[in-house]
Design a protein around this motif. Sequence first.
Motif, PDB file in Angstrom:
ATOM      1  N   VAL A 101      -4.816   6.292   1.775  1.00  0.00           N
ATOM      2  CA  VAL A 101      -5.470   5.629   0.314  1.00  0.00           C
ATOM      3  C   VAL A 101      -5.050   4.276   0.168  1.00  0.00           C
ATOM      4  N   GLY A 102      -4.724   3.668   1.267  1.00  0.00           N
ATOM      5  CA  GLY A 102      -4.186   2.310   1.025  1.00  0.00           C
ATOM      6  C   GLY A 102      -3.042   1.874   0.506  1.00  0.00           C
ATOM      7  N   GLU A 103      -2.144   2.948   0.457  1.00  0.00           N
ATOM      8  CA  GLU A 103      -0.369   2.581  -0.082  1.00  0.00           C
ATOM      9  C   GLU A 103       0.182   1.766   0.803  1.00  0.00           C
ATOM     10  N   GLN A 104       0.665   0.595   0.356  1.00  0.00           N
ATOM     11  CA  GLN A 104       1.636  -0.158   1.050  1.00  0.00           C
ATOM     12  C   GLN A 104       2.930   0.533   1.763  1.00  0.00           C
ATOM     13  N   ILE A 105       3.169   0.613   2.929  1.00  0.00           N
ATOM     14  CA  ILE A 105       4.271   0.975   3.585  1.00  0.00           C
ATOM     15  C   ILE A 105       5.131  -0.200   3.973  1.00  0.00           C
ATOM     16  N   GLN A 106       6.464  -0.093   3.403  1.00  0.00           N
ATOM     17  CA  GLN A 106       7.617  -0.947   3.306  1.00  0.00           C
ATOM     18  C   GLN A 106       8.479  -1.033   4.685  1.00  0.00           C
TER      19      GLN A 106
END
Length: 245
Positions: A101-106
């Motif tokens: 879903v395109g969530e940014q991974i830290q």
Amino acid sequence: MGKGKTLLISVGMEIMLIICITAANLNPTPILYFIFYNLLYGLIFSLFIPLYCLYKENGVSVSGSVLAEVGFKKPGIRQWGVLATFVVFSVGGQLIPKMAVGEQIQWCLLPMGIAPLIMTTFFEEFLFRGFVQSRIDRQFGWVLAILVSGAMFSLYHLGYPGFRTWEDILLLFAVGVGFAAAYKLSGNNLIVSFFVNLPNAFVTYILKYEQFPVMRVSSTIAAAVTLVLIGLILLLYRNTDQRRQ
């Protein structure tokens, strides 16, 4: 070690873990945190006491090695297969839906947590899988051993303020049962359960970092020192073990 004594020691150590971790998080001052966490929770209750119990048992095991009894065994094809399967499902199950879903991974958070998470993962696996699960399996059977190991892994997180919800405790129980199953399916191999737990810990940290204690440079230094001490302790214990055989 009798059945009652095994359960009593397991319950007692679980209570002490929760107390030590709670105390460490009550006062985030580095020196106090490391005394309660690295020293008491880690070296004393997760390593020294289990090793002392092993020593008092006189090292009776099929392999002739006390450390082999708690899972320090060379991995083979079966073990690598179990490891790969659990890592793919545990890590992939967390990352793939978020990446889809395109969530940014830290990912930038990971370097500061590497040494502390390696240290904590070792303590978890040595105590909950290598020591507790192995004994309960031998005395009560593998089903109860997996459930107790999973429950202890879950409940000890009550010491961490960020994991004191029913949802987290139940999820951690399921995760702990998975680690315990990996340990059992691999033939009680501590190396496998450690490397199943560790990638999961890394991913959980970068996804839920706000629930973890703050990772600082001091945390990395203290964890690195602790890891060196763990290595020295295990080396000395192995040498003592060999002299007794």
